[in-house]
Design an enzyme around this catalytic site. Structure first.
Site, short mmCIF file in Angstrom:
data_model
loop_
_atom_site.label_atom_id
_atom_site.label_comp_id
_atom_site.label_asym_id
_atom_site.label_seq_id
_atom_site.Cartn_x
_atom_site.Cartn_y
_atom_site.Cartn_z
N ASP A 74 0.84 -1.19 0.00
CA ASP A 74 0.00 0.00 0.00
C ASP A 74 0.88 1.25 0.00
OD1 ASP A 74 -2.51 1.28 0.14
OD2 ASP A 74 -3.23 -0.33 1.44
N ASP A 127 -10.53 2.71 -3.13
CA ASP A 127 -11.16 1.45 -2.74
C ASP A 127 -12.58 1.28 -3.30
OD1 ASP A 127 -8.87 1.38 -1.29
OD2 ASP A 127 -9.83 1.07 0.66
C1 GLA Z 1 -6.02 1.00 1.59
C2 GLA Z 1 -6.21 -0.05 0.51
C3 GLA Z 1 -7.25 -1.05 0.93
C4 GLA Z 1 -6.86 -1.67 2.26
C5 GLA Z 1 -6.67 -0.59 3.30
C6 GLA Z 1 -6.10 -1.12 4.59
O1 GLA Z 1 -7.14 1.81 1.69
O2 GLA Z 1 -6.56 0.57 -0.70
O3 GLA Z 1 -7.40 -2.04 -0.06
O4 GLA Z 1 -5.69 -2.42 2.09
O5 GLA Z 1 -5.76 0.39 2.84
O6 GLA Z 1 -6.00 -0.13 5.57
#
Ligand code: GLA
Length: 641
Positions: A191, A278
């Site tokens: 990430d 997301d």
């Molecule tokens: C980000 C990613 C998600 C998830 C969260 C975890 O938002 O895009 O897919 O992994 O972090 O905190």
């Protein structure tokens, strides 16, 4: 860092202004080789399960194993879902004495070793013994997403400021060695929150909880994003993965949500790359995430896949009461050659949901060996038709109703690149029903419905394939985009974590003007001097595409400046290389000039490069078209062409 980044960008810009030809010539020089990232194990889109959409940070060993058990018992593992991935929430702290990461053993009891240290090896051994693979999660910055944005607080790392620095930053080699060589993981999602949101303005930096890291990524401004620094960090992780996985059996997933112009470079850095923020379990968000990948077919190929985020089948708008939407979600991700990563507590799944996730026909489309992401054959905000050439020469076709109203949809032979005067057989993947049509056929789609068929008919181009049918054979090495711009064509959905408190969803994923299959770079139909092309590659001048040509004998196209060019930027020259050697080139072509044929026998070359050069001093990118670009099986002499 941000300041240094800005200065380095300014320096690079100055250099580019001083010597545009030199910079361009270097970028466009044929390499004679495939330059996409070939590390890792992602010849097919990865399949598996991830804890995030099901449990967010409230993840523990029991939940992970329970879903793993359902995956095996239900046959989903057999269907291909093998990677069991732990997301944010597993870490307790970094041991500052030796820098070793410590697992939250109250949540993962098997991680507590007798000597007082922690290890995921018992858990990965267990998953491996079940015939599964294991995935872990980290952040490229010092801190995680939960820490950066303050979600999942109870399970955020604990301890001193230094102990809470659980991300890879400054520990890349050590952590990758631990996760892969020591703990036995096979997959990592990296990430980027720690390089996005830990600036001095973060409230938890201001109150002393975390150390500031000047953001390298400014999501709202590509000019304020230090792309070279972001690339350098991800490249370091890639190198460490190669070092600590001598057998090459790993998957490297980049998660910077379409920022930092990652679309243009991830294919040379890793196996997967998130194309958007997301997903969330509602329809508008599905549209948003789908759109972020749907026009990028040329940027995906075996080894490197667009990732519109994990599946949300099972929850919210995709739950057991909304199987039409759930089926669309699964069908669209299959057509996009997206990773199929289940995000559902599978203990709650009913038979119908398990059957959808394991749908043999859809999984086969997703996992097809040719690795062609579907191309949009019909594109509106209401209905889209996607077509994906499969390895056996048949085509998967999806008719997608984005709206909440029923829609009449016509499918034509031309959209399938099949002849209009011979029957086309269709197999409906939902009903298994067979039908046949000639020329065109019509369907009524229910609200949010996606129909999926396998189509088989006589090909328009019997002796080969159009390039736009084979995006999986193309790597976009340079797409001619000099100044990355945000893509305005993405459905603007409410972000549920902000609701309508913000200024709304504004364009912020770069990619506008990128290379397109069967489309000009800014979305118009392909056209040269008034002649429209139903098939071809649209790209900007100043570009170089790599094309795997094994099995073919000849390349042909008709080329020119596309009619979507809005200002004079020519002339341009099209060049064709086979294994690094010039095979053919066009004259210098001006806007408005008739399409020029460009063809050559490949003489056994396995890699073709398609270069479009700008003239001396012609420093502007213009849309250009490789019309009807095709690879065919016979050399000119044999085919008489
Ligand atoms: C980000 C990613 C998600 C998830 C969260 C975890 O938002 O895009 O897919 O992994 O972090 O905190």
């Amino acid at each position: 860092m941000m300041r240094a980044g800005r200065f380095s960008r300014v320096a690079a810009l100055l250099a580019a202004v001083a010597m545009p030809q030199a910079a361009q010539a270097d970028d466009l020089a044929p390499t004679g080789r495939w330059t996409a990232y070939e590390g890792g194990n992602a010849d097919l889109p990865p399949m598996g399960w991830n804890s995030w959409n099901a449990f967010y940070q409230d993840v523990d060993e029991e939940k992970v194993l329970a879903s793993a058990e359902v995956i095996v018992a239900s046959g989903l593992a057999q269907a291909g879902y093998r990677s069991i991935n732990i997301d944010d929430g597993w870490w307790l702290k970094r041991d500052t004495a030796d820098g070793r990461m410590v697992i939250r053993a109250d949540k993962f009891p098997s991680a507590a070793l007798a000597d007082g240290t922690t290890s995921f090896r018992p858990l990965t051994d267990r998953l491996h013994a079940m015939g599964l693979k294991a995935g872990i999660y980290s952040d490229i910055g010092r801190n995680s997403c939960g820490q950066t944005f303050g979600h999942g607080n109870p399970n955020n790392p604990q301890g001193t400021v230094a102990e809470r620095e659980v991300g890879l930053y400054g520990h890349i080699d050590q952590d990758i060695a631990l996760y892969f060589a020591d703990w036995g993981f096979d997959y990592i999602k990296v990430d980027g929150c720690g390089i996005r949101g830990m600036g001095a303005d973060n409230p938890n930096v201001q109150n002393g909880t975390y150390r500031a890291l000047d953001p390298l990524i400014d999501f709202n401004s590509i000019a304020r994003t230090d792309v070279p620094a972001v690339k350098a960090l991800f490249s370091e992780v890639g190198d460490a993965l190669l070092r600590h996985n001598p057998d090459g059996d790993f998957t490297y997933s980049l998660c910077i949500w379409g920022s930092a112009d990652v679309r243009s470079w991830f294919g040379s850095y890793g196996n997967l790359s998130r194309t958007s923020e997301d997903i969330a379990p509602y329809w508008g968000r599905l549209l948003h995430n789908f759109d972020s990948a749907a026009r990028r077919a040329l940027y995906a190929q075996p080894g490197n896949w667009n990732d519109p985020d994990m599946l949300f089948v099972g929850t919210g708008d995709f739950d057991a009461e909304h199987m039409t939407e759930a089926r669309s979600h699964m069908a669209l991700w299959s057509m996009l050659s997206a990773p199929l990563i289940i995000g559902f507590d599978l203990r709650q799944a009913n038979e119908e949901q398990l059957a959808l996730l394991g749908h043999q026909g859809l999984v086969a489309i997703n996992q097809d060996a040719a690795g062609n992401q579907a191309v949009l054959a019909y594109d509106t905000d209401e209905v889209q038709t996607l077509v994906k050439l499969l390895a056996d020469g048949t085509k998967a076709v999806a008719l997608f109703n984005r709206t909440a109203q029923p829609k009449e949809v016509t499918l034509t032979a031309e959209q399938l690149k099949l002849v209009a005067d011979a029957p086309i057989a269709l197999r409906n993947l939902w009903t298994d029903g067979q039908s046949s049509f000639t020329g065109e056929t019509a369907f009524t789609l229910a609200p949010h419905e996606t129909l999926v068929f396998i189509a088989d008919g006589r090909r328009e181009l019997e002796e080969g394939f159009y390039l736009s049918e084979m995006p999986g054979r193309i790597h976009v090495a340079h797409d001619g985009v000099d100044v990355p711009q945000f893509d305005p064509q993405i459905h603007r959905a409410i972000t549920p974590w902000q609701n309508t408190r913000s200024i709304g969803e504004r364009p912020r994923y770069t990619g506008w003007g990128g290379a397109r299959a069967d489309s000009a770079p800014y979305g118009q139909g392909l056209s040269i001097a008034g002649q429209a092309f139903a098939t071809g590659i649209g790209v900007l001048s100043g570009s170089r595409l790599e094309l795997r040509s094994e099995g073919f004998a000849r390349f042909s196209a008709v080329v020119g400046i596309d009619d979507s060019a809005t200002e004079a930027g020519g002339p341009v020259r099209f060049e064709l290389y086979g294994d690094g050697t010039l095979l053919a080139q066009s004259d210098w072509l001006e806007a408005g000039m008739a399409p020029a044929p460009l063809a050559a026998d490949l003489g056994g070359a396995r890699l073709v490069e398609l270069v479009v050069r700008r003239s001396e001093g012609g420093d502007r990118a213009v849309p250009v078209t490789w019309g009807e670009a095709a690879l065919t099986r016979q050399p000119a002499q044999a085919s008489g062409s």
